[in-house]
Scaffold this active site. Structure first.
Site, PDB file in Angstrom:
ATOM      1  N   GLU A 744       0.758  -1.086  -0.085  1.00 14.65           N
ATOM      2  CA  GLU A 744       0.014  -0.230   0.100  1.00 14.65           C
ATOM      3  C   GLU A 744       0.864   1.090  -0.028  1.00 14.65           C
ATOM      4  O   GLU A 744       0.821   2.004   1.070  1.00 14.65           O
ATOM      5  CB  GLU A 744      -0.927  -0.084   1.282  1.00 14.65           C
ATOM      6  CG  GLU A 744      -0.150  -0.331   2.651  1.00 14.65           C
ATOM      7  CD  GLU A 744      -1.310  -0.348   3.591  1.00 14.65           C
ATOM      8  OE1 GLU A 744      -2.325  -1.102   3.402  1.00 14.65           O
ATOM      9  OE2 GLU A 744      -0.803   0.330   4.918  1.00 14.65           O
ATOM     10  N   GLY A 746       2.284   5.090  -1.168  1.00 13.60           N
ATOM     11  CA  GLY A 746       1.610   6.239  -1.284  1.00 13.60           C
ATOM     12  C   GLY A 746       2.472   7.187  -2.049  1.00 13.60           C
ATOM     13  O   GLY A 746       2.781   7.387  -3.331  1.00 13.60           O
ATOM     14  N   ARG A 747       3.652   7.720  -1.353  1.00 11.43           N
ATOM     15  CA  ARG A 747       4.629   8.401  -1.669  1.00 11.43           C
ATOM     16  C   ARG A 747       5.379   8.023  -3.217  1.00 11.43           C
ATOM     17  O   ARG A 747       5.480   8.750  -4.070  1.00 11.43           O
ATOM     18  CB  ARG A 747       5.727   8.664  -0.791  1.00 11.43           C
ATOM     19  CG  ARG A 747       7.223   9.498  -1.305  1.00 11.43           C
ATOM     20  CD  ARG A 747       8.198   9.278  -0.189  1.00 11.43           C
ATOM     21  NE  ARG A 747       7.523   9.099   1.000  1.00 11.43           N
ATOM     22  CZ  ARG A 747       7.632   9.950   1.982  1.00 11.43           C
ATOM     23  NH1 ARG A 747       8.078  11.491   1.460  1.00 11.43           N
ATOM     24  NH2 ARG A 747       7.152   9.565   3.261  1.00 11.43           N
ATOM     25  N   TYR A 787       9.745  18.030   8.822  1.00 10.66           N
ATOM     26  CA  TYR A 787      10.810  17.000   9.000  1.00 10.66           C
ATOM     27  C   TYR A 787      12.040  17.402   8.302  1.00 10.66           C
ATOM     28  O   TYR A 787      12.961  16.408   8.133  1.00 10.66           O
ATOM     29  CB  TYR A 787      10.188  15.865   8.107  1.00 10.66           C
ATOM     30  CG  TYR A 787       8.792  15.490   8.113  1.00 10.66           C
ATOM     31  CD1 TYR A 787       8.271  14.921   9.166  1.00 10.66           C
ATOM     32  CD2 TYR A 787       7.959  15.569   6.759  1.00 10.66           C
ATOM     33  CE1 TYR A 787       6.804  14.435   8.986  1.00 10.66           C
ATOM     34  CE2 TYR A 787       6.590  15.128   6.846  1.00 10.66           C
ATOM     35  CZ  TYR A 787       6.257  14.728   8.098  1.00 10.66           C
ATOM     36  OH  TYR A 787       4.800  14.387   8.227  1.00 10.66           O
ATOM     37  N   CYS A 814       4.098  33.429   9.547  1.00 14.33           N
ATOM     38  CA  CYS A 814       4.866  33.948  10.642  1.00 14.33           C
ATOM     39  C   CYS A 814       5.270  32.969  11.605  1.00 14.33           C
ATOM     40  O   CYS A 814       4.825  32.637  12.677  1.00 14.33           O
ATOM     41  CB  CYS A 814       3.747  35.018  11.583  1.00 14.33           C
ATOM     42  SG  CYS A 814       3.493  36.437  10.351  1.00 14.33           S
ATOM     43  N   GLU A 815       6.490  32.198  11.280  1.00 11.16           N
ATOM     44  CA  GLU A 815       6.986  31.004  12.015  1.00 11.16           C
ATOM     45  C   GLU A 815       8.467  30.916  11.671  1.00 11.16           C
ATOM     46  O   GLU A 815       8.713  31.065  10.419  1.00 11.16           O
ATOM     47  CB  GLU A 815       6.270  29.712  11.751  1.00 11.16           C
ATOM     48  CG  GLU A 815       4.784  29.644  12.124  1.00 11.16           C
ATOM     49  CD  GLU A 815       4.621  28.956  13.639  1.00 11.16           C
ATOM     50  OE1 GLU A 815       5.633  28.412  14.209  1.00 11.16           O
ATOM     51  OE2 GLU A 815       3.414  28.911  14.231  1.00 11.16           O
TER      52      GLU A 815
HETATM   53  N1  LLP Z   1      -0.063   2.409   4.815  1.00  6.79           N
HETATM   54  C1  LLP Z   1      -0.259   3.145   5.897  1.00  6.79           C
HETATM   55  C2  LLP Z   1      -0.919   2.164   7.009  1.00  6.79           C
HETATM   56  C3  LLP Z   1       0.294   4.450   6.046  1.00  6.79           C
HETATM   57  O1  LLP Z   1       0.190   4.991   7.620  1.00  6.79           O
HETATM   58  C4  LLP Z   1       1.095   5.020   5.076  1.00  6.79           C
HETATM   59  C5  LLP Z   1       1.376   6.326   5.372  1.00  6.79           C
HETATM   60  C6  LLP Z   1       1.251   4.481   4.165  1.00  6.79           C
HETATM   61  C7  LLP Z   1       0.615   3.243   3.972  1.00  6.79           C
HETATM   62  C8  LLP Z   1       1.904   4.956   2.760  1.00  6.79           C
HETATM   63  O2  LLP Z   1       3.385   5.416   3.176  1.00  6.79           O
HETATM   64  P1  LLP Z   1       4.004   5.869   2.058  1.00  6.79           P
HETATM   65  O3  LLP Z   1       4.209   4.885   0.929  1.00  6.79           O
HETATM   66  O4  LLP Z   1       3.639   7.193   1.270  1.00  6.79           O
HETATM   67  O5  LLP Z   1       5.503   6.067   2.634  1.00  6.79           O
HETATM   68  N2  LLP Z   1       3.768  12.922   5.832  1.00  6.79           N
HETATM   69  C9  LLP Z   1       4.825  12.167   5.769  1.00  6.79           C
HETATM   70  C10 LLP Z   1       4.615  10.750   5.603  1.00  6.79           C
HETATM   71  C11 LLP Z   1       3.306  10.217   6.269  1.00  6.79           C
HETATM   72  C12 LLP Z   1       3.052   8.675   6.052  1.00  6.79           C
HETATM   73  C13 LLP Z   1       1.752   8.392   7.010  1.00  6.79           C
HETATM   74  N3  LLP Z   1       1.319   7.180   6.559  1.00  6.79           N
HETATM   75  C14 LLP Z   1       5.857  12.593   4.925  1.00  6.79           C
HETATM   76  O6  LLP Z   1       5.330  13.701   4.273  1.00  6.79           O
HETATM   77  O7  LLP Z   1       7.018  12.169   4.616  1.00  6.79           O
END
Ligand code: LLP
Length: 864
Positions: A744, A746-747, A787, A814-815
């Site tokens: 699963e 995302g990025r 981050y 303003c941070e």
């Molecule tokens: N599955 C679950 C249960 C998750 O919590 C996440 C991401 C993913 C899959 C997808 O992860 P990815 O493949 O995108 O790494 N805002 C942060 C990333 C937070 C990810 C949260 N959970 C950033 O910008 O680096």
């Protein structure tokens, strides 16, 4: 060539053992020396070591090894052979020197291993190599003269020196009078070559400089001559931010000041002996470390005027550290306790390196390479100390040192470091009083794998205030394999379209759907994976959801909002392709998810027992915490005791029992341990651990190994190795073939497909720092503020101009965390109205944007 006037500046070049042991390297030496002398009016002094391995042989002979005669014969043969390789007549060039070597072996002083005899034996290696070298270079047509270093470097005696060090590890005079300089200047050739390591003893005999001797000789000559530069030519590109064998991403340090270089050399780097810095430092002569095989690399330049900006510049590790912990209630406020214990260390000839004190405990470290710790000495010391306190020897330990200027002003930047060490047992922390190092002593076994992690947190992340390009050169990996070859980003060919979009209004995100499809195809090609879900939290734009659904991806949601959005954006999607993996969601969201018919993942026992009616008779997936996490930043690690996610392994049986009691079936097992992970083996390990748990549960058909795949944000980052990832998954799946494998990410699918366009509002210079302000801030793209994440920043309006101005890029919020990047390079002409592009912003960009300061959300555009 006429003699140069006394005032002609000198450059000193030093070449080590490996650089003088091969013919083609002597060609390089000749070329480099001539090049230095050709430029302006400069004279060159070349200092050489013995051929590689020769000093070790001579040391054995000097120590009276039984087979000395055979060793001498081998040395004679080796040098004769090398002379032949150099196209020289060994009899003509070497006869005299080799006779001297044989003569020494027969010398009556040999029987008693007299120190003066030993020094003469040791000196033969450099005398031989320098003789060969000058003959070869002269045969190549170079006008070069040979000097006996003993006529120029004088050993001096220091107080408290043993007879041994007065002969075999000498210090030399660091001042020269004009007569000395005039004598050298009067040498008839513009190029000269001499030996490292050897000097004249006060009694007229030979003395040697000991370890690191040749570097020290070069530095001494450099200091005495007030040389323009001392160049240390060696077989590595220079000093690195960490040992490249342990940290392949270690960066070449292109610029250091003497104190920093000294500290790095002392705490681990073997490139330069710490002793050799002193002579150049006192006379302010710059040094450079350069690579004989790769002379075009920048190397490490060491001088007195490197920028004083604080920052961690290197991380080193020393193994074999011995700690002595001394405990007594009696020491509290007792006068002279420390004097007492140190007296005992002195008595056993042990010098102490680091010290930590508490009211009832003093812990010190001994460095075995310096203290020659034998178990015997330690036992005797312990016995002795036991008379005044309780003693514990802790060994073997490793000392991990962060080196850099202004450590005290950096403590707030070290939060990741504290977090990393928080997981280890730290025996001692020591901060040097010169504010140049911070050392942690831990068990040696715990230190494995720590350096790459610390390096990524401190140096890889660009978290330090030092201007990147001025201090950190290419990485070891890049030097070995070249920069990772990457196709140009899509936006490089879409500049006009993007400028057109920006003209409609900024800030604006633009998403490139072909790139999304390309990344999807890369994952579709991984045969071991049976089910693919896209974690929509990364970017829920409807066009992206539809694109990925068309490619065959299911969609993973974490809130009711995301669920409703999925069904609205992708009409008709089969609920079986939707996954619901919430964290601490309210009860109603589970009810809604079951009502939609999607697969629900649960990660705690409490929900099951408090809301039995919701889960009774259902199929469920279980999310577990494998007890550890990973990720590009502490804030995205989703496993381990500190994380709120997942069921602890210890509770899996209880969960399974509770589910059974409700007639609920656990059909999937899931772990997602963090985001932005670069090591492909991570997921195969997760699969193996989950499969073992699934075997125990018995009803599981799917193993979901989560997302977390990283992308290369920085130019030097290697792209995620999908091939290695796929191979690992195929292997591990072959071991547990009966489960369906789900992912699963995302990025990985969307990050590179998105850019954020913003317009320059103001360019301001304050106290030496130039800041380029944008109309997008941390509200539009939170990742850098949250981050310390790195995004490429490019001036689209001046795409062709060289990026030659260092600046910080900031937003209008303003941070003080409203900073997209520090020490970045943009064209000097960057001005109000220019369009700036922030790269790789397709994941967690707009999705996390907000209206803080009542600034509007960015617009979003989709490109086909
Ligand atoms: N599955 C679950 C249960 C998750 O919590 C996440 C991401 C993913 C899959 C997808 O992860 P990815 O493949 O995108 O790494 N805002 C942060 C990333 C937070 C990810 C949260 N959970 C950033 O910008 O680096």
């Amino acid at each position: 060539m006429p003699a140069s006037p006394t005032g002609t500046p000198w450059v000193v070049l030093k070449f080590g053992g490996t650089s003088v042991s091969q013919r083609h390297r002597w060609d390089t030496i000749g070329r480099l020396a001539s090049k230095r002398a050709a430029g302006d009016d400069v004279r060159v002094l070349v200092v050489v070591s013995a051929l590689s391995g020769v000093t070790n042989e001579l040391t054995a002979i000097a120590a009276g090894a039984g087979d000395s005669a055979a060793r001498v014969d081998a040395l004679v043969a080796r040098h004769r052979e090398f002379a032949v390789q150099l196209g020289l007549d060994p009899d003509r060039v070497l006869a005299e020197r080799l006779d001297a070597l044989r003569e020494l072996a027969r010398d009556p002083r040999a029987a008693a291993q007299a120190l003066d005899w030993q020094a003469e034996v040791l000196a033969q290696g450099e005398l031989l190599s320098s003789t060969l070298g000058v003959a070869y270079l002269a045969a190549q047509g170079l006008d070069i003269g040979w000097l006996d270093a003993r006529d120029w470097l004088d050993a001096i005696e220091l107080p408290n020196q043993s007879a041994w060090s007065r002969r075999l590890s000498v210090s030399c005079r660091r001042e020269a009078d004009d007569a000395w300089r005039a004598r050298l200047a009067a040498q008839p050739t513009r190029l000269l070559l001499t030996q490292g390591f050897i000097a004249r003893h006060g009694d007229g005999g030979t003395a040697v400089l000991g370890r690191g001797g040749s570097d020290t000789s070069a530095a001494l000559f450099g200091g005495l001559l007030h040389a323009r530069c001392v160049e240390i030519w060696t077989d590595v590109p220079g000093m690195f931010t960490a040992n490249p064998r342990e940290v392949p991403d270690a960066r070449l340090l292109t610029r250091l000041d003497y104190a920093e270089a000294q500290e790095i050399a002392t705490t681990g780097a073997k490139v330069l002996h710490p002793r050799s810095l002193g002579p150049c430092r006192v006379s302010g002569v710059p040094m450079a470390i350069l690579d004989t095989e790769r002379p075009d690399l920048p190397g490490t330049r060491i001088d007195g005027d490197a920028s004083p900006v604080p920052g961690v510049k290197a991380i080193s590790r020393r193994n074999g550290i011995v700690l002595v912990s001394m405990e007594t209630v009696g020491m509290w406020q007792s006068v002279g306790f420390m004097a007492d214990i140190f007296e005992r260390f002195r008595r056993h000839g042990l010098s102490v390196d680091l010290i930590g004190t508490a009211e009832t405990n003093v812990t010190v470290s001994l460095d075995p390479s310096e203290n020659l710790v034998s178990t015997d000495v330690l036992a005797r010391l312990s016995e002795d100390l036991a008379q005044i306190c309780r003693v514990k020897v802790i060994a073997p330990c490793a000392a991990i040192t962060l080196v850099g200027r202004g450590m005290r002003s950096l403590l707030h930047r070290l939060s990741d470091v504290w977090a990393t060490f928080g997981q280890e047992r730290v025996h001692l922390i020591s901060q040097s009083s010169n504010d140049l190092n911070l050392t942690f002593v831990i068990d040696e076994a715990d230190a494995d794998g720590l350096l790459p992690e610390l390096h990524a947190e401190l140096i890889g992340s660009g978290a330090m205030p030092v201007a990147d390009g001025d201090v950190f050169g290419p990485s070891w990996r890049e030097i070995q394999h070249g920069r990772p070859q990457r196709a140009p980003a899509w936006w490089q060919g879409a500049r006009e379209r993007l400028l057109g979009l920006a003209a409609v209004g900024t800030p604006a995100y633009a998403y490139h759907l072909p790139t999304v499809r390309e990344r999807a195809c890369a994952l579709l090609a991984v045969a071991a994976v049976d089910r693919r879900f896209y974690a929509i939290k990364a970017n829920p734009h409807p066009a992206i959801l539809r694109t990925l659904a068309e490619e065959g991806f299911g969609l993973e949601c974490v809130s009711q909002g995301e669920l409703e959005h999925v069904f609205a954006s992708v009409p008709g999607i089969d609920p079986a392709r939707v996954l619901f993996t919430p964290s601490f969601a309210p009860r109603a969201e589970y009810e809604a998810a079951f009502a939609h018919g999607v697969t629900v993942t649960l990660d705690n026992l409490e929900a099951l027992s408090r809301w039995p009616d919701i889960f009774r008779g259902r199929d469920l997936w279980l999310r577990v915490d494998l007890g550890r996490g990973d990720g590009h930043h502490a804030k995205v690690v989703t496993g381990g005791a500190a994380s709120k996610f997942g069921l602890a392994l210890a509770s899996v049986d209880a969960f399974a029992d509770a589910a059974r009691a409700l007639d609920a079936r656990i059909t999937g097992i899931h772990a997602h341990l963090g985001s932005g992970i670069g090591q492909p083996r991570h997921w195969r390990e997760v699969y193996a651990e989950l499969a073992a748990i699934a075997d125990g549960i018995g009803t599981v058909d799917t193993i979901d190994i989560g997302g977390g795949l990283t992308i290369p944000y920085k130019p030097e980052d290697a792209p995620f190795d999908v091939v290695a990832w796929a191979e690992g998954l195929a292997e591990i799946k072959a071991a547990w073939p009966r489960y369906r494998l789900a992912i699963e990410p995302g990025r990985y699918l969307v990050a590179e497909a998105g850019v954020l366009l913003a317009r320059v509002t103001q360019v301001v210079e304050k106290l030496g720092v130039r800041r380029v302000g944008l109309d997008a801030g941390m509200n539009a793209l939170m990742r850098p503020a949250l981050y310390d994440a790195w995004h490429g920043i490019h001036n689209l309006s001046r795409h062709d101009a060289p990026a030659d101005m260092a600046c910080d890029v900031v937003g209008p919020i303003c941070e003080s965390s409203d900073v997209f990047g520090t020490g970045r390079r943009l064209p000097a002409a960057t001005a109000e109205g220019d369009v700036v592009l922030l790269a790789d912003a397709g994941a967690y960009g707009f999705a996390m944007a907000n209206t803080y300061n009542l600034r509007e959300l960015p617009r979003e555009e989709v490109l086909e």
